[in-house]
Structures are given as C-alpha cells and as structure tokens.
Design an enzyme around this catalytic site. Structure first.
Site, short mmCIF file in Angstrom:
data_model
loop_
_atom_site.label_atom_id
_atom_site.label_comp_id
_atom_site.label_asym_id
_atom_site.label_seq_id
_atom_site.Cartn_x
_atom_site.Cartn_y
_atom_site.Cartn_z
N ASP A 55 1.23 -75.55 -1.19
CA ASP A 55 2.16 -75.55 -2.46
C ASP A 55 3.59 -75.43 -2.07
O ASP A 55 3.01 -73.50 -1.68
CB ASP A 55 1.71 -74.96 -3.44
CG ASP A 55 3.20 -74.41 -4.44
OD1 ASP A 55 3.34 -75.72 -5.25
OD2 ASP A 55 3.56 -73.54 -4.92
N TYR A 60 11.01 -70.30 -0.93
CA TYR A 60 10.53 -69.20 -0.08
C TYR A 60 10.89 -69.17 1.38
O TYR A 60 10.09 -67.87 1.63
CB TYR A 60 8.33 -70.04 -0.25
CG TYR A 60 8.00 -70.08 -1.66
CD1 TYR A 60 9.00 -69.52 -3.44
CD2 TYR A 60 7.10 -70.90 -1.28
CE1 TYR A 60 7.80 -69.62 -4.11
CE2 TYR A 60 6.27 -71.54 -2.47
CZ TYR A 60 6.98 -70.54 -4.10
OH TYR A 60 6.05 -71.31 -5.49
N LYS A 89 9.77 -78.10 -3.56
CA LYS A 89 10.47 -77.82 -4.87
C LYS A 89 12.06 -77.55 -5.12
O LYS A 89 12.27 -76.99 -3.50
CB LYS A 89 10.00 -76.38 -5.78
CG LYS A 89 8.52 -75.93 -5.81
CD LYS A 89 7.65 -74.60 -6.88
CE LYS A 89 6.49 -74.77 -7.03
NZ LYS A 89 5.95 -74.28 -5.63
N HIS A 122 11.52 -76.55 -9.96
CA HIS A 122 10.92 -75.08 -10.14
C HIS A 122 11.29 -74.66 -11.48
O HIS A 122 10.10 -73.75 -11.32
CB HIS A 122 11.95 -74.28 -8.90
CG HIS A 122 10.47 -73.27 -8.58
ND1 HIS A 122 11.04 -72.92 -6.85
CD2 HIS A 122 10.31 -72.72 -8.03
CE1 HIS A 122 10.01 -72.18 -6.38
NE2 HIS A 122 9.39 -71.58 -7.72
#
Length: 761
Positions: A55, A60, A89, A122
């Site tokens: 994931d 990030y 995402k 997201h």
C-alpha cells in the site's frame, strides 16, 4: 525464515467487482515522511517473507524508494510482477480531472512500473493544486485551500478520468479511501467502473460495522489501515490497542501476540489489513495470521471493544460531521443523496438545485456583505442577457429604507439598468412583528405589473426581489407571468427566506379563499443570501426561519439538529446576533434541502420532509389569528406541529418515547413554542386540519422513527394517512404535557424581543 506466498487472480474491472481481488495481508509504507531507505529495506524483507500486497501513496513521499526495492526483488527472481498487488493513491491536490492522468504517470515513473493494480482516491476532498506539506508530526499537515469536500459531481468528474486509466491499461482497478456510505452511494449511482476497495481506519476501537457491511454488500473490498491502532506515533492520551486487557487475554488464550490477534480479528471479519513495521521480527509476525482462527467467543469479546475512537485525525476532513451525515441516511430504499454539500471558496458559499424535465434550476450564492459590493458583483448575479435590458427591483417599504437605495444604486453602478418599485408593508401586524403578508395579493401583483409594463420591458428583462419570503414569492409570480416568463433574481433578507421561502421553485400570491392559491413553479436564476441583513431582523423573526431549518434537521440529520440547537441552548441572544452561526444554519439547511428539490418527483420523501410538522402547523397558525388567540408566526406553528407529529409517531408505534422527549427538548432549547396555546380549542384544530391542502379526507403526514430518520413503509412510501383518533390522542398528549408543566402560553422562553427596524418579510 518461512516463506509464505499468497496467490490471487487479477481481474480487469468491469461493471461489477469480484471478491478477493486483494490479498488479505498487505504491507503499509507510510513512515512519517522520513527514513525512506529504511522503508525500502523493509519492503524487500516483506517480499521475502511472502507479502504480495503493498500500500503506497504519493503523499507518503517514498514511492521512488519503494519502487526501487520492488524492482530489485523482481530482478533477483524473488517475485514476479504479476504476483504483486501494488496500490497507490491520488492525492487531494491532483483531483482536478486535468491533473489525474499526469499524477498517475508520475507515480508509475517513480515506481518504475508499467501499471498499478489499484489506484485510489486518497480522500473525498480536493485541494488547490499548489498545496504542500508543512509538518511531519502526527501524520503531517499541509498548506491547502479546499476546493470541495465530498461533492458528488466533482468526485464523479475525477472518477471518470480514473476509469479511463483502466481502459488505457495504466491501472487494473480503481478504489477509494476514507469514503463513507454517502460518498459510496453517490459514486455507485453514477460510475461505470465501481470501486474495488475502500481503505478506511479499522480496528476494535473503531469497527464501523454499518460501513463494512455496506461495502461487502456492494462487492467493495474493505482495506483496514491502522489495524493495530497507532504504535509509532500517537497523541499522549490515546489508548493503546496492543495493551488492551481483552486483547492481551485473548492473545494468551490462543498463544499469539496481541498484534496477531488484532490482525486475525480483522481478517475474520472479511476485511484486508495493511500493517506496517520496520522491524524484521514484527514483519514476520504480522504476516503469520492466515493459517489459524479465533473462536467465536474471542470474536465477540473483541467486538464489545468498539467505542468509535479514531487514531487518525486530519485538519481538512471532519470524520465526526461526515459520519453523522452518512449515518443519518435511511437506507437503500431511497435512491438519492440525502445531502448535497455546497462549495466554499474563500468567503463565498455556492450551491444549486434543479429538476429533470422542463428546465428548473436555481443557483445559490451565500456571501456576507455581498449587498454592499453589487457594483462589482451584479454582473455575476444577474443573467448576461439582462445586462442591456430594463430590469426592475421590487421591495417593500421597510426593507427599502434599510437596503433599497444601496442595492439599486449598486446594480446601476455595475452598468445594468434597474428601476425600483416599492410595495406596502405593515410596521406591526397581529403578531406584533413587521410584515407585508397582507399585501401578497392579486391587487398588488397587478399594480406592479402595470408599472413595469408602462415603463417597458422585453423578454430579456429581469425581476429582482429584495425582501423576505413574501416579496420573493410575489416577484416570482410576476416574473413567471410577464412575457410568459422572464428572468428572476432573489435577494432574500429574512431567515425564513434564506432557509425556506426563497429556496424553492414555488412562487405564489394569496387569494381570499386561502394562502398561496395562485402561483407557478418557476425558478429564480440566482438566489442571493447575505446574512448581515439579519442584524436588522427581530430575534423572533430569525427564530421563525430557524424553525424551518430545524424541520429538515429533525427529519434528516441528528448532527444537523445539534448544529442548530446547541448554540441557542447555550446563549440564544449571542447566537442570534452571530453572523457565523446564522450563516452555518443557512448553509446546513440548504445542503439538506437541495436534494429534496432535485429529486422531488422520485419519492414522496421529498414532499414529506419539507412538510414535516405542517399538517398540524397550518391549522394552528390559521387559528392563532382568530379573536382571543395568540398570533403565531409560521415557523412557531410548525415547531408545535413537529412536536405533535412526534406524538403521532409514538402512538402509531413508529418511534420510542425518547424520540418524542427529544423533539420537545430540541424545540424548547431553540426558544420556539412546543405546546398548543392554552386558548386554542382542540376540536377547532382537528376541524381545520381536514381542509389542509396536502390531503383530502384524513390528515396525511411524514413521521420520524429516530431523530434524523423518516419512517417508511415496506413499499418505500413516506406518507402516512392518520386516523382521527390518533390525531386527537396526539393533540391531547401535547396539552397534557403543557398543563403538567403549567405552561400558560406557547412560548417556553420570555416574550420574544422585537427590534423596531425589522425587515418586513
């Protein structure tokens, strides 16, 4: 190390999803925006252990490092690309449809992969595209401007581009993250390719049973993030899941670690998990959860831990508000959104309502102080075709003294020709308040039309109303009749207009035989709301309009009820002079009312909600003007009517006593009357109800089964024909309450304060 491999089948997304596309155990890669190389090392180790589901997310900031680790494992023969399920995402700043494909291409480039197995939204929130991260702590924060939050049209526009990415082979599946039931229902109603997944915070402290069940019913796989709670970072006072006594006891009984128990519990519920760790032993431990089971007694003990607690909190999205809205929905039988949120940009709120068939569409602009900026804004508000025509502003005598010259001069300064017409108003009517209801007649209608026609109009002219519901309605009927229909703009200046009267297609004048008997369904092009006008309105008149907002709230949303009532309960005087509170009430009411207007013909729900409390209210309002009675404003009578409707629902077995009690509490906390006036005859009320325009023989009304939820029949109908004896029992129950509390008049609070410079209507 024991290597375990998960096998699964990739299926190209179609109009329906198949279950178990996503491996049960995945590996999360968020690491507080730091130590990206450490995450990459952990990903390589996870692949060796047997993880195949990873994931990721642009947000990030480690896609490049993770992609390098994945490709190294592929090159070393540890895994084949087709054995992996790589999910990433779309970040909030890339949700503009023109930016979606570019964002996906950037992710693929960073990962050095040809395709993604899952590409998710997201959040159901869009930022401006130049937003940026400002902090690392507690999951990070960002500098952003919200373009929309949960707007179904905007989300669908983004989703359509994501569907094209599937068609083009860049992604195999598309999904969502942080979506609630409302968001999913609205998306599923319009999408071509349904979401394969919904990634949400999920653990024993936040079980989200209703949302999980809904997703599973619709074939949407649920992926649980933070399945272990927060271990690496959390607020000081947050609880610890892995140290919970029940989890520890179960772990000891099954000879597993608390983390393994938490993950196994989630998998046994039919959800997927994506734990994260940079510690090799824990990476192995978290993966060893697929070849054993918890007993039913263990599952039930863990089930009892649910407390609705969220570890993840962000500044751009209120889970509490959105979940309250979503949970207030009354089930799958109503095939329409319950709320359509407006878009806020800067200080301006915008929404719109329309109806299929003959074009009926009105745009709403809510902006404090806009009436003083019409020299700049009039051309945006008044239709383009009217800019070179003769236009007419119609207002009443009282509003004219407050705003008339400023508005007409502002419009003229913008370069648009506008002539003012003033209609009569009473400085004080039977209620002791200002009003021009007495002049909402065919006679005044004809006098206005005479003046307009003599001065000259064309098919491009516009009628502009400035006032409350009476003036808005009068002007709407005038606009619908002149030249078989010309443009119409409302500047509504009362709370009743802002929450109810102007937010509708109905335009009418009164007849000697009854109110609003002559009129038309005719849309205003634009409805303008400036809540600073309310500073000139009596508190009683503001509460009159708030009653209409409370009607939608009691019928559709407990959260909406609390938004309206709590400030009034705490300090009504301050709330009624607080522009922010009044604007919030208007926005909230509009958001909930708009779907009932758009979907009016699809379900009687959309008639019963706006009429909640009105079957009783109309009769009580009419009788209150008889000799010897206490005259009531419309909203005051409806407030009493809502309490009586709750009594009916209880008598018919649709709700419990607590729902009735809360109706009285909410109405009284809102400083509105809850009881039939002591001077009013119950038999007269019953007799008058037989002639309400919404039924023929017996009173028909919508009823609630919970605060914020309407009762429906097995056939999906929301209207109920009420027997005569039930009506009488409800009336007597209200009177018994009144007499028990020794209430000698309808008002639970001191007599409403009247301000002499009040806006008429």
């Amino acid at each position: 190390i024991s290597f375990h491999h998960l096998y699964y089948t990739h299926n190209m997304a179609t109009t329906t999803n198949k279950h178990n596309i996503i491996p049960n155990v995945g590996f999360g890669t968020f690491n507080s925006f730091s130590e990206h190389d450490k995450v990459a090392t952990s990903v390589k180790y996870a692949i060796k252990v047997g993880y195949r589901h990873f994931d990721l997310a642009k947000a990030y900031e480690n896609e490049k490092e993770v992609g390098k680790a994945i490709n190294e494992c592929i090159s070393e023969g540890l895994v084949k690309r087709e054995e992996l399920f790589i999910a990433s995402k779309l970040w909030c700043s890339d949700m503009d449809p023109k930016d979606v494909k570019k964002a996906c291409m950037n992710t693929l480039k960073a990962l050095d992969l040809d395709y993604l197995d899952n590409f998710m939204l997201h959040w159901p929130v869009q930022f401006n595209n130049d937003s940026y991260r400002t902090a690392n702590e507690f999951g990070g924060d960002f500098k952003y401007e919200i373009i929309h939050s949960g707007n179904s049209d905007n989300i669908l526009a983004t989703w359509k581009v994501m569907e094209n990415l599937v068609d083009q082979g860049y992604v195999k599946h598309i999904g969502v993250s942080n979506f609630n039931k409302r968001h999913l229902k609205e998306l599923l109603a319009c999408c071509r390719i349904p979401p394969v997944s919904n990634e949400i915070e999920l653990h024993p402290y936040l079980q989200q049973n209703s949302l999980v069940e809904y997703c599973q019913k619709k074939g949407i796989e649920v992926v649980a993030y933070s399945p272990l709670g927060k271990i690496g970072y959390k607020n000081t006072n947050d609880p610890s899941l892995i140290h919970d006594a029940v989890i520890i006891d179960v772990a000891n009984e099954v000879n597993k670690t608390p983390a393994q128990v938490l993950l196994r519990w989630a998998i046994q519920r039919g959800t997927k998990v994506i734990p994260k760790s940079n510690t090799p032993s824990r990476i192995e431990e978290n993966f060893d959860v697929t070849n054993w089971e918890l007993e039913e007694i263990h599952m039930n003990r863990i089930k009892d831990l649910d407390r609705g607690f969220r570890f993840v909190k962000v500044s751009w999205y209120s889970f509490e508000e959105e979940d309250a809205i979503s949970d207030d929905e009354s089930g799958d039988e109503l095939q329409q959104p319950k709320i359509i949120a407006g878009i806020v940009r800067g200080d301006t709120y915008k929404n719109s309502f329309y109806r299929e068939g003959r074009t009926l569409k009105s745009d709403i602009i809510l902006e404090r102080g806009i009436l003083k900026r019409l020299d700049e804004r009039a051309k945006e508000i008044i239709p383009l075709k009217c800019h070179n025509a003769n236009n007419y502003l119609i207002t009443d005598e009282i509003v004219d003294k407050l705003f008339g010259d400023d508005v007409v001069n502002g419009i003229n300064k913008s370069g648009i020709s506008c002539t003012k017409i003033v209609v009569p108003a009473d400085k004080e009517d039977e209620t002791g308040e200002t009003s021009c209801e007495r002049f909402k007649t065919l006679h005044i209608f004809e006098k206005c039309c005479d003046q307009i026609l003599k001065q000259g109009i064309s098919k491009n002219s516009c009628i502009i109303s400035l006032g409350g519901g009476v003036v808005n309605n009068l002007c709407g009927f005038i606009a619908s009749c002149l030249y078989r229909g010309i443009s119409l703009v409302h500047f509504t200046t009362t709370m009743m207009g802002m929450t109810d009267a102007a937010i509708d297609f109905k335009q009418a004048v009164n007849h000697s035989l009854g109110k609003n008997l002559l009129g038309a369904y005719y849309p205003a092009n634009t409805i303008v709301i400036d809540t600073t006008c309310l500073q000139n309105l009596s508190k009683r008149h503001i509460l009159n309009g708030i009653a209409e907002a409370l009607k939608h709230a009691l019928a559709q949303s407990r959260h909406c009820v609390e938004t309206i009532v709590e400030p009034l309960k705490n300090d009504a005087d301050a709330a009624l002079r607080d522009d922010e509170y009044l604007e919030r009430v208007c926005r909230t009411c509009i958001d909930w009312k708009v779907p009932t207007l758009i979907h009016y013909h699809e379900s009687d729900f959309n008639e019963m909600v706006p009429q909640y409390g009105h079957a009783f209210g109309h009769a009580i309002e009419h009788l209150s003007y008889h000799k010897g009675q206490i005259p009531l404003l419309h909203g005051e009578a409806v407030a009493i009517g809502m309490c009586l409707s709750a009594e009916v629902s209880y008598i018919m077995g649709f709700c419990d006593k607590g729902v009735v009690e809360e109706h009285y509490e909410f109405v009284k906390d809102s400083k509105l009357p809850a009881f039939i006036p002591s001077t009013m005859d119950v038999d007269k009320i019953f007799e008058k109800m037989a002639f309400d325009k919404h039924f023929v023989k017996k009173p028909t009304m919508g009823l609630v089964k919970e605060i914020g939820e309407m009762k429906s029949t097995d056939d999906g109908e929301y209207s109920f024909m009420i027997e005569n004896d039930v009506i009488m029992k409800a009336l007597k129950a209200n009177i018994d309450r009144r007499d028990t509390q020794k209430t000698q008049n309808a008002f639970p609070s001191p007599e409403p304060v009247k301000i002499t410079t009040a806006v008429a209507c």
